[in-house]
Design an enzyme around this catalytic site. Structure first.
Site, PDB file in Angstrom:
ATOM      1  N   GLU A 166       0.896  -1.222  -0.027  1.00 31.90           N
ATOM      2  CA  GLU A 166       0.180   0.060  -0.163  1.00 31.90           C
ATOM      3  C   GLU A 166       0.955   1.144   0.023  1.00 31.90           C
ATOM      4  O   GLU A 166       0.746   2.251  -0.740  1.00 31.90           O
ATOM      5  CB  GLU A 166      -1.044   0.228   1.214  1.00 31.90           C
ATOM      6  CG  GLU A 166      -2.284  -0.890   0.995  1.00 31.90           C
ATOM      7  CD  GLU A 166      -2.947  -0.685   0.071  1.00 31.90           C
ATOM      8  OE1 GLU A 166      -2.942   0.428  -0.834  1.00 31.90           O
ATOM      9  OE2 GLU A 166      -3.634  -1.739  -0.611  1.00 31.90           O
ATOM     10  N   TYR A 187      -6.531   6.909   3.570  1.00 32.51           N
ATOM     11  CA  TYR A 187      -6.818   5.841   2.358  1.00 32.51           C
ATOM     12  C   TYR A 187      -6.133   4.511   2.955  1.00 32.51           C
ATOM     13  O   TYR A 187      -6.482   3.397   3.005  1.00 32.51           O
ATOM     14  CB  TYR A 187      -6.254   6.287   1.071  1.00 32.51           C
ATOM     15  CG  TYR A 187      -6.025   4.987   0.110  1.00 32.51           C
ATOM     16  CD1 TYR A 187      -7.094   4.113  -0.246  1.00 32.51           C
ATOM     17  CD2 TYR A 187      -4.688   4.535   0.156  1.00 32.51           C
ATOM     18  CE1 TYR A 187      -6.828   2.936  -0.698  1.00 32.51           C
ATOM     19  CE2 TYR A 187      -4.576   3.429  -0.434  1.00 32.51           C
ATOM     20  CZ  TYR A 187      -5.494   2.523  -0.950  1.00 32.51           C
ATOM     21  OH  TYR A 187      -5.482   1.225  -1.772  1.00 32.51           O
ATOM     22  N   ASP A 194     -10.099   5.745  -2.986  1.00 34.38           N
ATOM     23  CA  ASP A 194      -8.905   5.894  -3.276  1.00 34.38           C
ATOM     24  C   ASP A 194      -9.104   6.685  -4.778  1.00 34.38           C
ATOM     25  O   ASP A 194     -10.264   6.804  -4.986  1.00 34.38           O
ATOM     26  CB  ASP A 194      -7.795   4.658  -3.660  1.00 34.38           C
ATOM     27  CG  ASP A 194      -8.360   4.185  -4.990  1.00 34.38           C
ATOM     28  OD1 ASP A 194      -9.585   3.838  -5.025  1.00 34.38           O
ATOM     29  OD2 ASP A 194      -7.685   3.486  -5.720  1.00 34.38           O
TER      30      ASP A 194
END
Length: 323
Positions: free
Chosen positions: A44, A127, A145
């Site tokens: 991520e 996020y 996102d």
DNA sequence: GAAGCGTGGTA
DNA sequence: TTACCAAGCTT
């Protein structure tokens, strides 16, 4: 909007169509399906503003070298920055390193499993905290996102692009559309994101193969043009460009690079002499920097900002990656 | 809230 | 070729 009501009939729903499409079309990515929370967290961070194709090989090396937060936290910063390579935004690498330190110190070496704890880690915003909580721990989180924003803007709102920045209305909409069941919500988040990445793309969306084209408000409206022009990021001549060129030099050098090599009238001569004692990569990187023809004040400013960000250190008259 | 922060592939 | 754009975060 009947179709997005949580109580909509199951068989015909947009949700079901996206989920079915996702099961059939999802990319086989190494951080999906049985990956550790640490691996998902690393992915991520790397994927922030960076395409999958460039992240994948770096992620593979990363996980083989540092399979858990403790191993990574013990690595020197310089090695972390070299391993980060040319992914861009190298501050992400240092923040991930700092996050691993916190995970070791405060979470017994295990990636925390709640949104709030994740959000408190350096480099992790709304996020990423939601994404890790959802994809690593199966939690029901509102993941928003750039892909999800664009899909909802078209599918639900009927606009070509979402607003320039995330709005409260978008978060509220995403929350409304989130399935009640946790497992279903995780798949929904991943599915909408994947749809935005593969089909409902920013540039040339593949509406012909979209599983929800018949329900799309944007198509129904005749695919109107964006209501604003996205403002691009300047690049040529910016400090960012200079910082990037300097970092390339520092990554390649295994010993401090003399300040004279970065600027001054003798820089080219000095760089030439350095050819003899430095590996070719350093010489090439220095050449790229010199080709920018940066004036001394900007180079000075860029170097200072790199030091201030902890991406570089100056000692013994030479710049180098942090220890 | 706006600006700043890397990099390389693609249209 | 020049812009746009990519699983954002921080100040």
């Amino acid at each position: 909007m009947q179709w997005n009501c949580p109580s909509e009939p199951q068989g015909e729903s947009v949700h079901q169509q996206v989920l079915q499409w996702f099961r059939e079309s999802a990319r086989d990515l190494p951080w999906r399906g049985g990956c550790s929370p640490w691996g998902i967290l690393v992915s991520e961070i790397m994927l922030q503003q960076t395409p999958v194709v460039r992240v994948r090989p770096v992620w593979e090396e990363w996980m083989a070298r540092w399979p858990d937060p403790a191993a990574f936290a013990a690595a020197p910063q310089a090695e972390v920055l070299r391993a980060w390579g040319r992914l861009g935004y190298p501050r992400r690498a240092l923040r991930l390193h700092a996050a691993a330190g916190v995970i070791v110190e405060k979470h017994d070496g295990a990636v925390p499993d709640t949104f709030e704890e994740l959000l408190a880690l350096p480099g992790i915003g709304t996020y990423t905290a939601a994404a890790v909580a959802a994809f690593a721990f199966g939690r029901r989180e509102t993941v928003v996102d750039t892909n999800i924003r664009r899909v909802f803007a078209r599918l639900v709102i009927g606009q070509a692009l979402p607003a320039p920045s995330l709005t409260a209305a978008e978060m509220a909409l995403a929350k409304e559309l989130l399935p009640e069941d946790a497992a279903a919500s995780v798949e929904w988040n991943a599915g909408v994101m994947e749809l935005g990445a593969l089909v409902c793309t920013a540039r040339s969306p593949q509406c012909g193969i979209c599983p929800v084209r018949r329900e799309c408000a944007w198509i129904a409206a005749g695919q109107p043009e964006p209501s604003y022009v996205p403002k691009g990021q300047p690049w040529a001549g910016t400090d960012r460009q200079v910082r990037g060129a300097v970092m390339a030099v520092l990554r390649a050098a295994e010993s401090p690079v003399h300040a004279e090599l970065f600027w001054g009238p003798a820089s080219e001569l000095a760089a030439l002499k350095e050819h003899l004692s430095h590996p070719g990569e350093v010489a090439d990187a220095l050449k790229s920097l010199h080709n920018l023809n940066v004036h001394a004040p900007q180079l000075q400013r860029s170097l200072a900002s790199l030091v201030a960000d902890g991406l570089a250190q100056l000692s013994d008259g030479g710049y180098h990656l942090p220890h």
